[in-house]
Design a protein around this motif. Structure first.
Motif, mmCIF file in Angstrom:
data_model
loop_
_atom_site.group_PDB
_atom_site.id
_atom_site.type_symbol
_atom_site.label_atom_id
_atom_site.label_comp_id
_atom_site.label_asym_id
_atom_site.label_seq_id
_atom_site.Cartn_x
_atom_site.Cartn_y
_atom_site.Cartn_z
ATOM 1 N N GLN A 133 -33.385 1.731 -12.420
ATOM 2 C CA GLN A 133 -33.398 2.800 -11.436
ATOM 3 C C GLN A 133 -31.989 3.016 -10.929
ATOM 4 O O GLN A 133 -31.097 2.226 -11.164
ATOM 5 C CB GLN A 133 -34.336 2.426 -10.293
ATOM 6 C CG GLN A 133 -35.766 2.769 -10.648
ATOM 7 C CD GLN A 133 -36.717 2.312 -9.611
ATOM 8 O OE1 GLN A 133 -36.659 1.184 -9.161
ATOM 9 N NE2 GLN A 133 -37.618 3.202 -9.226
ATOM 10 N N GLY A 134 -31.804 4.096 -10.243
ATOM 11 C CA GLY A 134 -30.481 4.335 -9.718
ATOM 12 C C GLY A 134 -30.367 5.736 -9.191
ATOM 13 O O GLY A 134 -31.297 6.543 -9.293
ATOM 14 N N LEU A 172 -25.077 4.632 -8.862
ATOM 15 C CA LEU A 172 -25.312 3.500 -7.970
ATOM 16 C C LEU A 172 -26.688 2.905 -8.277
ATOM 17 O O LEU A 172 -27.706 3.579 -8.173
ATOM 18 C CB LEU A 172 -25.270 3.951 -6.502
ATOM 19 C CG LEU A 172 -23.909 4.434 -5.998
ATOM 20 C CD1 LEU A 172 -24.026 4.934 -4.572
ATOM 21 C CD2 LEU A 172 -22.875 3.312 -6.081
ATOM 22 N N ARG A 173 -26.699 1.634 -8.701
ATOM 23 C CA ARG A 173 -27.955 0.924 -8.946
ATOM 24 C C ARG A 173 -28.481 0.422 -7.603
ATOM 25 O O ARG A 173 -27.698 0.174 -6.676
ATOM 26 C CB ARG A 173 -27.722 -0.274 -9.874
ATOM 27 C CG ARG A 173 -27.306 0.081 -11.282
ATOM 28 C CD ARG A 173 -28.434 0.770 -12.015
ATOM 29 N NE ARG A 173 -28.158 0.879 -13.452
ATOM 30 C CZ ARG A 173 -28.884 1.612 -14.267
ATOM 31 N NH1 ARG A 173 -29.931 2.315 -13.788
ATOM 32 N NH2 ARG A 173 -28.615 1.665 -15.542
ATOM 33 N N GLU A 213 -27.043 13.817 0.321
ATOM 34 C CA GLU A 213 -27.328 13.133 -0.935
ATOM 35 C C GLU A 213 -28.317 11.990 -0.703
ATOM 36 O O GLU A 213 -28.462 11.495 0.413
ATOM 37 C CB GLU A 213 -26.035 12.580 -1.538
ATOM 38 C CG GLU A 213 -25.159 13.659 -2.118
ATOM 39 C CD GLU A 213 -23.901 13.095 -2.737
ATOM 40 O OE1 GLU A 213 -23.662 13.393 -3.902
ATOM 41 O OE2 GLU A 213 -23.156 12.376 -2.050
ATOM 42 N N HIS A 214 -29.010 11.616 -1.800
ATOM 43 C CA HIS A 214 -29.999 10.544 -1.703
ATOM 44 C C HIS A 214 -29.584 9.348 -2.529
ATOM 45 O O HIS A 214 -29.021 9.504 -3.607
ATOM 46 C CB HIS A 214 -31.368 11.023 -2.197
ATOM 47 C CG HIS A 214 -32.081 11.881 -1.212
ATOM 48 N ND1 HIS A 214 -31.797 13.215 -1.051
ATOM 49 C CD2 HIS A 214 -33.041 11.573 -0.298
ATOM 50 C CE1 HIS A 214 -32.561 13.704 -0.089
ATOM 51 N NE2 HIS A 214 -33.325 12.732 0.390
ATOM 52 N N ILE A 215 -29.850 8.140 -2.000
ATOM 53 C CA ILE A 215 -29.657 6.925 -2.789
ATOM 54 C C ILE A 215 -30.900 6.061 -2.644
ATOM 55 O O ILE A 215 -31.669 6.217 -1.690
ATOM 56 C CB ILE A 215 -28.412 6.129 -2.329
ATOM 57 C CG1 ILE A 215 -28.515 5.803 -0.831
ATOM 58 C CG2 ILE A 215 -27.135 6.889 -2.619
ATOM 59 C CD1 ILE A 215 -27.462 4.839 -0.354
ATOM 60 N N VAL A 249 -20.320 -2.816 -5.117
ATOM 61 C CA VAL A 249 -20.345 -2.206 -6.444
ATOM 62 C C VAL A 249 -19.386 -2.944 -7.364
ATOM 63 O O VAL A 249 -18.180 -2.819 -7.252
ATOM 64 C CB VAL A 249 -19.968 -0.716 -6.360
ATOM 65 C CG1 VAL A 249 -20.101 -0.051 -7.715
ATOM 66 C CG2 VAL A 249 -20.816 -0.016 -5.329
ATOM 67 N N ASP A 250 -19.938 -3.797 -8.277
ATOM 68 C CA ASP A 250 -19.091 -4.527 -9.215
ATOM 69 C C ASP A 250 -18.729 -3.667 -10.408
ATOM 70 O O ASP A 250 -17.650 -3.770 -10.956
ATOM 71 C CB ASP A 250 -19.818 -5.779 -9.710
ATOM 72 C CG ASP A 250 -19.846 -6.843 -8.624
ATOM 73 O OD1 ASP A 250 -19.020 -6.752 -7.695
ATOM 74 O OD2 ASP A 250 -20.711 -7.738 -8.690
ATOM 75 N N HIS A 251 -19.701 -2.852 -10.821
ATOM 76 C CA HIS A 251 -19.469 -2.017 -11.998
ATOM 77 C C HIS A 251 -19.421 -0.572 -11.548
ATOM 78 O O HIS A 251 -20.427 -0.023 -11.121
ATOM 79 C CB HIS A 251 -20.590 -2.175 -13.017
ATOM 80 C CG HIS A 251 -20.776 -3.589 -13.461
ATOM 81 N ND1 HIS A 251 -21.559 -4.484 -12.784
ATOM 82 C CD2 HIS A 251 -20.242 -4.279 -14.502
ATOM 83 C CE1 HIS A 251 -21.528 -5.652 -13.397
ATOM 84 N NE2 HIS A 251 -20.721 -5.548 -14.438
#
Lengths: 513, 353
Positions: free
Chosen positions: B239-240, B284-285, B321-323, B345-347
């Motif tokens: 998901q993300g 963004l995961r 925006e939505h996360i 956020v690592d990646h």
């Protein structure tokens, strides 16, 4: 295919002289008789078959379980056997009228057996099991919910029959009745025994009495037309069956328990049909055969048995093998031509035996002429086992194909793939995977073909080599000369073997009961 | 140290007339590796598998196993000569044969092969059932027989077609791990097809995400999830959410949630380029977003889904925006309430608009 083609071609080859004679005198009568018989038999066997089916499938009354399978037994009796047993019982000098005369002094009020009514009754007694079997299956698989819904809205059993069960089962009933119609159109032995002239007897007469192949072909084409019409209707009704199928099966828990007069009326009706359709003809045959048993069980009789068994065995092996190859071919190659081949080769079951025999004769006699013109003696072509087997093959391919195909449907395509991925080539797959799985289907196919060939009358009668007699032909010859006592023994032999597939069928239907 | 390339598929294409079921698929599998083709139905994954097995012919392209060309340049070795094992979706056990006979089917009948089959039956946990018929077995047991049968002839490659799709979820996971163990133990190179990403992640060393007859990405499960190379892969796996961002530098992107910088070691961000000021989409995961009541950064709960151990919250950011974020389930916030979030956020994964 060949047979079909030559009958069609004959439509344009008119043998005017014989034909005008035919058209003026015989054809209209035969056509009218055939139509009457078809309509009468359809109605009578539909009423009997549907009523019995509903009683045994939906209601509960004494002896129901017994009747539900026993009512299938008449399927073992070929029409021509039932016909002479019936005539022997009820004609003027038969035991029934003699008895009545003893009581009342005269039996002139008794209806003549050799009549439309007589044939229709016998034909219906022979053919009602088709409707019974199919309608019963439909009633059994009908959603129980819909009947319960009817009950909760206040329907009595009888009202529920007319307003719920019957409309829901209609496509199946129509299918069953159409089968009866096809069989009636194809029948030769029964009508011949009653001296009732129909299209099939006319084909036979044109060929054997008038020696006119074209005339026979002409009549055959009329009959063929009727068959084609019925087949088209049948296909349509089959499409309707798909829409109203239901997956709820078991009914056993909640049947209509009939009470009082009704239950005894149900028992009486079932018993009456069973009596007329099975007990009486069987007893009649037995009482005829018993006194002469010592005399008739001679080498002559065993000669007929032997020739019948060897013919049926050979046809059985040949047709089962062809059906297996056809099914295997259809499986590994699902192209349009293969599908077409399967479709046409299984259509033959619809062709009446008389039409088929005449249809095969026409091209053969043509070849005959050519060969004779070329100076080669070729009369051996006519009336050989070759033609006989060809005709059987056309007529019974569908009978053999469908059980094998049914078994094949159980083998999913991935099973073939699995076998290939484990290193098997095509023929090895047939041997190690297909054959063991479809074995039962092949056995069923062989039994059905064996019995059908043994019972088959018109094809055998018309295509057999000179002097070759099967039990069926023997029965027909003796009974058409009125030698009923002597015909009883071979008829009983046919009946006994005919019971085998009926027993198989009963075992199969019992499972869903 | 890497193992030699064992299976090599190059430019595999299957076309019926003008419609392409497979168009130019290439990938490699090392000896002993387990690969997995992941995709929704109709993406061509089963066709690819069946082509490798030899059931289907390629229109063009090449399939090589252990440096032997099986399909390619006009050559097509028939399935029965490939020694490629296959486990089918419906198991395809031979209904007329016992468990033992099924497993021995691909072997010559002799004493050793019987011992071998018995050993395999025991290994898949069916000792004592070798004389049962397939219809007497449960779905999971049938599946084990199918695996043993396919492994018995020691295939050069084992193919598995949606092997767990007919089993219930709990069994699926357990069997998945068992299958992986057995494959590793027998050092069997295997290729599986599935539409279930959890299954792919649990079993495979390499995952290929397929779409429209092509492999979008061929990588380890970890890389597929954290470094998807296309919007399709990002959306299909896990998901993300995607939010707007602006490139500040190579590997640095500014968003409404702050500035994220790509660490050198975390390689994989696809080429959004280094155009300063370029507008991009940032992936963004849910596990990139941590719930923190003390954080000043806030989002308003719009939707929530209870997952047992955690809540999946859909949050609205101030710019609309939505996360989505995953939060331990003792943090129960009603819809409409703003909650604090912290970014980890690592990646950094960015895509062109």
């Amino acid at each position: 295919m060949l047979a079909l083609g030559s009958v069609l071609v004959s439509l344009f080859h008119l043998d005017t002289e014989t034909l005008s004679h035919l058209l003026k005198h015989l054809l209209p009568t035969a056509l009218g008789n055939t139509l009457l018989l078809v309509v009468g038999t359809a109605i009578l066997s539909a009423v009997v078959g549907v009523t019995l089916a509903w009683l045994t499938a939906v209601c509960d009354f004494p002896l129901r379980r017994f009747f539900s399978w026993a009512l299938l037994l008449p399927m073992a009796i070929p029409g021509y056997v039932m016909a002479f047993a019936f005539v022997g019982l009820f004609e003027f000098s038969g035991p029934v009228q003699t008895l009545l005369r003893g009581w009342f002094g005269s039996s002139s009020w008794f209806p003549n057996v050799y009549s439309f009514g007589g044939v229709t009754l016998v034909m219906s007694l022979v053919l009602y099991p088709y409707v019974y079997l199919i309608a019963r299956n439909a009633f059994q698989t009908q959603g129980r919910r819909s009947i319960e819904a009817g009950q909760s809205l206040g329907l009595s059993p009888v009202k529920s029959f007319f307003r719920v069960s019957l409309p829901m089962a209609r496509p199946w009933i129509v299918g069953g009745v159409l089968l009866v119609v096809m069989e009636t159109l194809a029948d030769f032995g029964t009508v011949a025994t009653f001296n009732y002239d129909t299209l099939t007897t006319l084909i036979y007469k044109s060929w054997f009495s008038l020696f006119s192949l074209p005339a026979a072909l002409q009549v055959a084409s009329v009959l063929l037309l009727a068959v084609v019409i019925i087949m088209v209707i049948e296909r349509r009704s089959r499409a309707a069956q798909r829409y109203s199928q239901s997956q709820h099966a078991s009914l056993s828990s909640s049947r209509f328990v009939l009470s009082g007069k009704r239950r005894w009326a149900a028992v009486a009706f079932c018993a009456l049909v069973f009596l007329f359709a099975f007990v009486m003809p069987s007893l009649r045959l037995l009482t005829w055969a018993m006194p002469n048993l010592a005399m008739d069980l001679n080498s002559h009789f065993f000669g007929f048995v032997w020739s019948t068994l060897s013919l049926a065995t050979f046809a059985m092996l040949l047709i089962a093998l062809l059906a297996l190859l056809l099914a295997y071919g259809a499986r590994i190659n699902q192209s349009l031509p293969t599908k077409f081949a399967v479709r046409t080769s299984t259509l033959g079951y619809a062709l009446p035996g008389t039409v088929l025999a005449i249809g095969l004769f026409a091209p053969i006699s043509l070849v005959n002429h050519w060969l004779q013109d070329a100076g080669i003696p070729a009369s051996w072509l006519q009336g050989t086992f070759l033609i006989m087997l060809m005709a059987y093959g056309v007529r019974f391919m569908a009978v053999a194909y469908s059980p094998i195909e049914n078994n094949y449907l159980r083998i999913t395509p991935s099973i073939d793939d699995a076998a290939h991925s484990l290193g098997l080539t095509g023929l090895q797959v047939l041997k190690r995977v297909h054959l063991p799985i479809v074995r039962r289907g092949i056995l069923t196919a062989m039994v059905l073909v064996f019995v059908d060939v043994m019972k088959e009358l018109p094809i055998t009668l018309m295509t057999r080599p000179f002097g070759f007699n099967t039990l069926a032909v023997r029965v027909f010859e003796l009974s058409s000369e009125g030698l009923w006592q002597r015909a009883a023994l071979p008829a009983l032999a046919i009946m006994l073997v005919g019971l085998i597939p009926v027993m198989l069928l009963i075992k199969k239907t019992d499972k869903n009961d | 140290m890497t193992n030699p390339i064992w299976l090599k598929v190059s430019d595999a294409t299957v076309a019926f007339g003008s419609s392409h079921v497979l168009s130019g698929v290439s990938f490699e599998l090392e000896k002993g590796e387990i690969g997995c083709l992941l995709g929704s139905s109709g993406c061509g994954k089963t066709t690819l598998l069946r082509s490798i097995a030899g059931f289907e012919k390629l229109t063009s392209g090449e399939i090589v196993i252990n440096q032997q060309v099986l399909t390619g340049s006009g050559k097509h070795v028939p399935a029965e000569q490939r020694n490629v094992g296959m486990v089918f979706q419906d198991y395809a056990l031979f209904p007329h044969l016992s468990v033992l006979k099924n497993v021995m089917f691909g072997l010559r009948e002799n004493a050793q092969s019987k011992d071998k089959a018995l050993g395999l039956i025991e290994r898949v946990g069916l000792a004592g059932k070798e004389n049962h018929m397939p219809h007497q077995l449960s779905g999971g047991e049938q599946q084990r027989v199918a695996l043993a049968r396919a492994l018995a002839p020691e295939p050069v490659l084992l193919l598995l077609d949606e092997p767990f799709s007919n089993l219930d979820v709990s069994l699926r996971e357990r069997l998945g791990h068992e299958v992986r163990e057995i494959l590793k133990e027998t050092s069997t190179t295997a290729l599986m097809v599935t539409h279930d990403q959890m299954e792919a992640f649990a079993i495979a060393d390499k995952v290929g995400v397929m779409n429209g007859g092509q492999i979008e990405q061929w990588a380890s499960a970890y890389d597929i999830y954290h470094c998807p190379n296309s919007l399709f892969v990002a959306g299909f796996v896990g998901q993300g959410s995607l939010i707007e961002g602006t490139l500040l530098d190579c590997g640095t992107v500014e968003t409404v949630l702050g500035i994220f910088k790509q660490e050198e070691s975390n390689c994989c961000a696809p080429s959004a380029g280094c155009d300063v000021g370029k507008k991009v989409k940032v992936l963004l995961r849910p596990d990139d977003i941590i719930h923190d009541d003390d954080s000043l950064l806030q989002g308003v709960v719009r939707k929530k889904a209870f997952r047992g151990a955690e809540f999946m919250y859909s949050l609205a950011l101030p710019n609309g925006e939505h996360i989505t974020c995953m939060v331990p389930s003792h943090h129960d916030h009603p819809v409409g309430e703003p909650i604090g979030i912290r970014m980890e956020v690592d990646h950094v994964v960015v895509f062109d608009h």
